[in-house]
Structure formats: structure tokens, C-alpha cells
Scaffold this active site. Structure first.
Site, PDB file in Angstrom:
ATOM      1  N   LYS A  22     -15.356  -5.159 -29.435  1.00 17.46           N
ATOM      2  CA  LYS A  22     -15.834  -6.254 -30.289  1.00 17.46           C
ATOM      3  C   LYS A  22     -16.050  -5.769 -31.722  1.00 17.46           C
ATOM      4  O   LYS A  22     -15.620  -6.437 -32.665  1.00 17.46           O
ATOM      5  CB  LYS A  22     -17.139  -6.819 -29.701  1.00 17.46           C
ATOM      6  CG  LYS A  22     -17.667  -8.025 -30.436  1.00 17.46           C
ATOM      7  CD  LYS A  22     -18.441  -8.941 -29.512  1.00 17.46           C
ATOM      8  CE  LYS A  22     -19.834  -8.431 -29.195  1.00 17.46           C
ATOM      9  NZ  LYS A  22     -20.772  -8.565 -30.323  1.00 17.46           N
ATOM     10  N   SER A  23     -16.702  -4.627 -31.887  1.00 16.04           N
ATOM     11  CA  SER A  23     -16.976  -4.140 -33.254  1.00 16.04           C
ATOM     12  C   SER A  23     -15.677  -3.872 -34.013  1.00 16.04           C
ATOM     13  O   SER A  23     -15.551  -4.216 -35.196  1.00 16.04           O
ATOM     14  CB  SER A  23     -17.793  -2.850 -33.191  1.00 16.04           C
ATOM     15  OG  SER A  23     -19.089  -3.113 -32.724  1.00 16.04           O
ATOM     16  N   ARG A  27     -14.006  -5.938 -37.399  1.00 17.78           N
ATOM     17  CA  ARG A  27     -13.643  -5.194 -38.623  1.00 17.78           C
ATOM     18  C   ARG A  27     -12.153  -5.319 -38.927  1.00 17.78           C
ATOM     19  O   ARG A  27     -11.754  -5.352 -40.095  1.00 17.78           O
ATOM     20  CB  ARG A  27     -14.068  -3.728 -38.478  1.00 17.78           C
ATOM     21  CG  ARG A  27     -15.589  -3.553 -38.612  1.00 17.78           C
ATOM     22  CD  ARG A  27     -16.053  -2.262 -37.992  1.00 17.78           C
ATOM     23  NE  ARG A  27     -17.474  -2.003 -38.214  1.00 17.78           N
ATOM     24  CZ  ARG A  27     -18.473  -2.590 -37.546  1.00 17.78           C
ATOM     25  NH1 ARG A  27     -18.211  -3.489 -36.612  1.00 17.78           N
ATOM     26  NH2 ARG A  27     -19.736  -2.283 -37.817  1.00 17.78           N
ATOM     27  N   GLY A  92     -23.854 -11.957 -34.828  1.00 16.86           N
ATOM     28  CA  GLY A  92     -24.574 -11.215 -35.858  1.00 16.86           C
ATOM     29  C   GLY A  92     -23.646 -10.375 -36.714  1.00 16.86           C
ATOM     30  O   GLY A  92     -23.848 -10.228 -37.932  1.00 16.86           O
ATOM     31  N   SER A 165     -28.642   0.630 -38.826  1.00 20.72           N
ATOM     32  CA  SER A 165     -27.902  -0.576 -38.439  1.00 20.72           C
ATOM     33  C   SER A 165     -26.499  -0.509 -39.008  1.00 20.72           C
ATOM     34  O   SER A 165     -26.316  -0.450 -40.226  1.00 20.72           O
ATOM     35  CB  SER A 165     -28.617  -1.828 -38.955  1.00 20.72           C
ATOM     36  OG  SER A 165     -27.707  -2.910 -39.009  1.00 20.72           O
ATOM     37  N   ASP A 312     -26.517  -1.348 -27.141  1.00 24.85           N
ATOM     38  CA  ASP A 312     -26.057  -2.601 -26.521  1.00 24.85           C
ATOM     39  C   ASP A 312     -25.932  -2.470 -25.002  1.00 24.85           C
ATOM     40  O   ASP A 312     -25.802  -3.479 -24.296  1.00 24.85           O
ATOM     41  CB  ASP A 312     -24.690  -3.011 -27.095  1.00 24.85           C
ATOM     42  CG  ASP A 312     -24.794  -3.480 -28.545  1.00 24.85           C
ATOM     43  OD1 ASP A 312     -25.926  -3.679 -29.032  1.00 24.85           O
ATOM     44  OD2 ASP A 312     -23.742  -3.636 -29.188  1.00 24.85           O
ATOM     45  N   LYS A 339     -31.991  -8.712 -31.027  1.00 22.02           N
ATOM     46  CA  LYS A 339     -30.581  -8.955 -30.687  1.00 22.02           C
ATOM     47  C   LYS A 339     -30.410 -10.446 -30.334  1.00 22.02           C
ATOM     48  O   LYS A 339     -31.223 -11.261 -30.731  1.00 22.02           O
ATOM     49  CB  LYS A 339     -30.149  -8.027 -29.547  1.00 22.02           C
ATOM     50  CG  LYS A 339     -30.168  -6.549 -29.954  1.00 22.02           C
ATOM     51  CD  LYS A 339     -29.132  -6.259 -31.012  1.00 22.02           C
ATOM     52  CE  LYS A 339     -29.189  -4.814 -31.483  1.00 22.02           C
ATOM     53  NZ  LYS A 339     -28.284  -4.571 -32.611  1.00 22.02           N
ATOM     54  N   ARG A 343     -34.328  -8.557 -25.941  1.00 16.83           N
ATOM     55  CA  ARG A 343     -33.767  -7.980 -24.712  1.00 16.83           C
ATOM     56  C   ARG A 343     -34.776  -7.156 -23.929  1.00 16.83           C
ATOM     57  O   ARG A 343     -34.591  -6.941 -22.723  1.00 16.83           O
ATOM     58  CB  ARG A 343     -32.514  -7.144 -25.044  1.00 16.83           C
ATOM     59  CG  ARG A 343     -31.339  -8.040 -25.420  1.00 16.83           C
ATOM     60  CD  ARG A 343     -30.077  -7.283 -25.752  1.00 16.83           C
ATOM     61  NE  ARG A 343     -28.979  -8.236 -25.926  1.00 16.83           N
ATOM     62  CZ  ARG A 343     -27.822  -7.949 -26.522  1.00 16.83           C
ATOM     63  NH1 ARG A 343     -27.608  -6.731 -26.989  1.00 16.83           N
ATOM     64  NH2 ARG A 343     -26.897  -8.866 -26.619  1.00 16.83           N
ATOM     65  N   ARG A 385     -25.194 -10.315 -22.849  1.00 12.34           N
ATOM     66  CA  ARG A 385     -25.397  -9.026 -22.165  1.00 12.34           C
ATOM     67  C   ARG A 385     -26.494  -9.108 -21.102  1.00 12.34           C
ATOM     68  O   ARG A 385     -26.464  -8.388 -20.104  1.00 12.34           O
ATOM     69  CB  ARG A 385     -25.685  -7.913 -23.179  1.00 12.34           C
ATOM     70  CG  ARG A 385     -24.498  -7.708 -24.120  1.00 12.34           C
ATOM     71  CD  ARG A 385     -24.401  -6.332 -24.711  1.00 12.34           C
ATOM     72  NE  ARG A 385     -23.520  -6.345 -25.859  1.00 12.34           N
ATOM     73  CZ  ARG A 385     -22.178  -6.308 -25.808  1.00 12.34           C
ATOM     74  NH1 ARG A 385     -21.569  -6.222 -24.639  1.00 12.34           N
ATOM     75  NH2 ARG A 385     -21.465  -6.344 -26.909  1.00 12.34           N
TER      76      ARG A 385
HETATM   77  C1  S3P Z   1     -22.618  -3.872 -34.320  1.00 16.72           C
HETATM   78  C2  S3P Z   1     -23.718  -3.123 -34.586  1.00 16.72           C
HETATM   79  C3  S3P Z   1     -24.898  -3.052 -33.725  1.00 16.72           C
HETATM   80  C4  S3P Z   1     -24.661  -3.693 -32.364  1.00 16.72           C
HETATM   81  C5  S3P Z   1     -23.887  -4.957 -32.462  1.00 16.72           C
HETATM   82  C6  S3P Z   1     -22.542  -4.728 -33.136  1.00 16.72           C
HETATM   83  C7  S3P Z   1     -21.476  -3.797 -35.239  1.00 16.72           C
HETATM   84  O1  S3P Z   1     -25.961  -3.668 -34.375  1.00 16.72           O
HETATM   85  O2  S3P Z   1     -25.875  -3.893 -31.689  1.00 16.72           O
HETATM   86  O3  S3P Z   1     -23.665  -5.494 -31.168  1.00 16.72           O
HETATM   87  O4  S3P Z   1     -20.362  -4.193 -34.859  1.00 16.72           O
HETATM   88  O5  S3P Z   1     -21.663  -3.325 -36.371  1.00 16.72           O
HETATM   89  P1  S3P Z   1     -26.771  -2.877 -35.521  1.00 16.72           P
HETATM   90  O6  S3P Z   1     -26.504  -3.552 -36.805  1.00 16.72           O
HETATM   91  O7  S3P Z   1     -28.187  -2.970 -35.064  1.00 16.72           O
HETATM   92  O8  S3P Z   1     -26.283  -1.464 -35.563  1.00 16.72           O
END
Ligand code: S3P
Length: 424
Positions: A22-23, A27, A92, A165, A312, A339, A343, A385
Site C-alpha cells: 500500500k505505501s 507513492r 491517511g 511518521s 501496522d 490510526k 487500535r 486491520r
Molecule cells: C504510512 C505510514 C505509517 C503507516 C501507514 C502508512 C505511509 O504511518 O502507519 O499505514 O505509507 O507513509 P506514519 O505516518 O505514522 O508513519
């Protein structure tokens, strides 16, 4: 899929190809939208969260073509003002990365999302962007979406962040890329952005004091991406394979970026029978084939940098802890409270419903192992999750688990239930 019932039905066996990371998927779309040229993205996660990023870049004037196998992002090195508000859904990553990108654009945008996203803190990203000169407002004194952004020429400065983060770090690197920027985190969060920026032609280095230093980068080159399979999705099968007697599950080609691989270390610490075989990969991310077999787990302390590298995956690791022998302490994870849901609270309520002795701490939880004692009804409150973690518990909890508000599984793992059925 709002209510989901999962009951024990013997071991889980076979191979499962989990969807794309996903990350990295977010990007691949958002960063290539800023670049010059066509980028081919293979293995993109087609979950709702990533679709939010895809619709956002299209609303910002970037052509994205999807033939079902490959997604082509046709970057022109420029974005245009969207005609309407941008809905980031439950994501997010979409809203925070976009906030950084749009802070540097000389136009007006409004970003919003679903009820969960609109309750999550945005000041952590809006605050530093305001310090750079972006005009950002929102509900709750500017801390909650919808947020309105009027970006433009930003004044760069170094940022020594209070929270580790990846979303905030990425937002700042992308906002400050033209002028150059330095960012330091208290601990190292996932580094997918940094790996991609370097491959897109940026001069970005981590210095001896922990500062990421990005030289002025007026132009990014399009980057083809082979998205690795998502370790955060694989984590559900790693725990299922470990706790359901007789199981053996093979999960090929999973991303094992060391800033993300805490779940592997945590399960090993707990005594899991887990084999990790690295695969040659030409892309920015390391990849491995994973095999998990059932074994007796023992409780462990999951804290510090390990907890951050497994953030996560802590909900499903809490399920592993419930079926282990002895006590597990999860600490240094207060970010879990902000989150898609709180959680820590959700996991403790759900574990107690299963008859597990679990206790909340401000920054984590303490779980006594020994297994579940009867069927349970859980409310996942729309957190993907949490829903998937308790579905895994249902594979072994006597009488099974019934999960309300589980539809959000689609945000990150649309084929989860089909994969569960096939493995059983
Ligand atoms: C993410 C960063 C994490 C993670 C989120 C995805 C990302 O959050 O928990 O599910 O893709 O950059 P943080 O911003 O707290 O690191």
C-alpha cells in the site's frame, strides 16, 4: 461484507499471493504525478485507499491509464487546480502526502475524507507546512479535515520532528523539494519515499546525525515501479499460519524493507517457525519469499524500534500474543491510538470479548496468552486491520468470531476473504 463470520475449519495450507504494498502503491502514483515522463507501475494495490490517490492525481490534471495489469502515470512536471474538493476516503497516506505536495502548488485545494479520516490529526503535517509559508486551514483550529490549502512559494527550513511518521516526513520532503530541505525524525520510520526520490534523480542523503538532507530538486524523472507484495497484508497469514495447528503457508515476493519488517522479527522472537528467502530484485525495495508453519508461540516484549517497524502489524501480533504461552507487552506504540481507529482500545475490547486477559496501557497493551475461551462478537468500527486481525482469531477461537463493520477490508486487501477461503 458489513458482518463477517469466521469459525475454525482446520489448518490453513497452500500459497497466497498477497496484493501490492500500500505505501509503495500510493507513492508510485503521487510521486510520479510530480515527475516528467511516463511511469509504468506493475503490481499496484487496487484497494480503495490507493484508488483515492489515483483519483486525486487525476483531479489534479495528471493522466493515469490502467489496463488492469499495468498503470501508466503520464507526468508533465506540473499539477493544476482541481475543480472540486478531493475526497481521500479512509486514506491517511493520501491526505497527508497530498497536503505536502499541494503546499508547494500555487492554487487552492480542499481535502476531505470519511468520518474516520476527518477525526484524525492533521496538525502534525499542517503545522510544519504553515511554518514554510503555506496557507492551510481546517476544522478544529486547523487540525481536522476538511483542510483547505493555498500553496505557493515556500521558505525552506530544517524540521526536527517530534513524532516518527513516514507520512509527515514524506509530506515535508515533497513540499520542500524545489528549494531543498532537511528533516530529522526521533526514530526511523519507513523509507519508501527516500528510496524512490533517489531513483527519480534527487540528491538525498542521510547524514551522521540522522538528518535527511534533500538538495534543491527542481525536476523529478518518472520512475517505473514493480510494487512488491505487501508485508502488512502478509502479516495476517504469518500469524494465521503460526497459531492454527497443522498450517503451512507460502507467501511469495513480499517486500521486506528493514524499516517495515518488524513483524518478522517479532514473530521470530515469539518462537515462530518462519523462513525468509531473499529474492533477487532490481527495484528499490528488498523482496523475499516467506514460509510460515504452525508452532507453539511464547509471549514477548514488543517495544522500541521493533514496535515502530511493526506498527501496522501490532493488531494482528496482539492476536498472536493471545494464542501464545505467557505474557506479551506491547509498548512505545501510542501512535496506534490515532490510526483508522484507536487500535489499542479496539484490540483490548475485542480480546476481552474472546475471554482473553488484556489490559490497555497509554502506549500499548499487556496480553496474557493461553487462547480464546468461546465465541465473540467484535465491532471493527470500519478499521480494516482490526477486522482482519479478528478474522484470523476466528480461525482458531472456539465457536468463531463475528465481526461487524468489516467492509473496510477493501481499503487495503480486497481479496482477503477469497484468500482465506482458498487457504482453508
Ligand atoms: C504510512 C505510514 C505509517 C503507516 C501507514 C502508512 C505511509 O504511518 O502507519 O499505514 O505509507 O507513509 P506514519 O505516518 O505514522 O508513519
Amino acid at each position: 461484507m458489513s458482518d463477517l463470520e469466521v469459525s475454525p475449519r482446520g489448518p490453513l495450507r497452500g500459497e497466497v499471493e498477497v496484493p501490492g504494498d500500500k505505501s509503495v502503491s500510493h507513492r508510485s502514483l503521487l510521486m510520479n504525478a510530480l515527475a516528467h515522463g511516463d511511469a509504468r507501475v506493475r503490481g499496484l494495490l487496487r484497494g480503495e485507499d490507493v484508488m483515492s490517490s489515483m483519483h486525486a492525481v487525476q483531479a489534479l490534471g495528471v493522466t493515469v491509464e490502467d489496463d488492469g495489469v499495468e498503470v501508466i502515470v503520464r507526468g508533465k512536471g506540473a499539477l493544476r487546480e482541481p475543480a472540486n474538493v478531493i475526497d481521500c476516503g479512509n486514506s491517511g497516506t493520501t491526505i497527508r502526502l497530498l497536503a505536502g505536495i499541494l503546499a508547494a502548488e500555487p492554487f487552492f485545494t480542499v481535502l476531505t475524507g470519511d468520518a474516520s479520516l476527518r477525526s484524525r490529526p492533521m496538525k502534525r503535517v499542517a503545522g510544519p507546512l504553515r511554518e514554510m509559508g503555506a496557507r492551510i486551514d481546517g476544522r478544529d483550529g486547523g487540525d481536522r479535515a476538511p483542510i483547505a490549502i493555498r500553496g505557493g512559494d515556500l521558505a525552506t527550513k530544517p524540521f526536527d520532528l517530534a513524532v516518527a511518521s513516514a507520512q509527515v516526513k514524506t509530506a515535508l520532503l515533497l513540499a520542500g523539494r524545489s528549494q531543498g530541505i532537511a528533516v530529522r525524525e526521533p526514530e526511523r520510520s519507513r523509507d519508501h519515499t527516500e528510496r524512490m526520490l533517489v531513483r527519480m534523480g534527487a540528491d538525498l542523503k542521510l547524514d551522521g546525525e540522522g538528518w535527511w538532507r534533500l538538495a534543491p530538486t527542481p525536476r523529478l524523472d518518472a520512475l517505473d515501479v514493480d510494487v512488491p507484495r505487501d508485508l502488512s497484508s502478509a502479516a495476517f497469514w504469518l500469524v494465521a499460519g503460526a497459531i492454527v495447528p497443522g498450517s503451512e503457508i507460502r507467501i511469495p515476493s513480499v517486500g521486506i524493507n528493514p524499516t517495515r519488517s518488524g513483524v518478522i522479527d517479532a514473530l521470530r522472537l515469539m518462537g515462530a517457525d518462519l523462513t525468509v528467502t531473499p529474492v533477487d530484485a532490481a527495484g528499490a525495495e528488498p523482496i523475499a519469499d516467506l514460509v510460515i508453519r504452525h508452532s507453539t508461540l511464547r509471549g514477548a516484549r514488543l517495544d522500541g524500534e521493533l514496535a515502530l517497524r511493526a506498527l501496522d502489524e501490532l493488531p494482528v501480533l496482539a492476536i498472536a500474543a493471545a494464542f501464545a504461552e505467557g505474557e506479551t507487552v506491547i509498548a512505545d506504540a501510542k501512535e496506534l491510538r490515532v490510526k483508522e481507529s484507536d487500535r489499542i482500545a479496539r484490540m483490548v475490547v475485542g480480546l476481552r470479548a474472546l475471554g482473553v486477559n488484556a489490559e490497555e496501557r497509554p502506549d500499548g497493551m499487556v496480553i496474557q496468552g493461553g487462547g480464546a475461551h468461546g465465541p465473540a462478537s467484535i465491532d471493527a468500527t470500519g478499521d480494516h486491520r482490526i477486522a482482519m486481525a479478528f478474522a484470523i482469531a476466528g480461525c482458531v477461537a472456539p465457536g468463531g468470531v463475528s465481526i461487524a463493520h468489516a467492509e473496510s477490508i477493501k481499503t487495503s486487501y480486497p481479496t482477503f476473504l477469497a484468500d482465506l477461503e482458498r487457504l482453508r
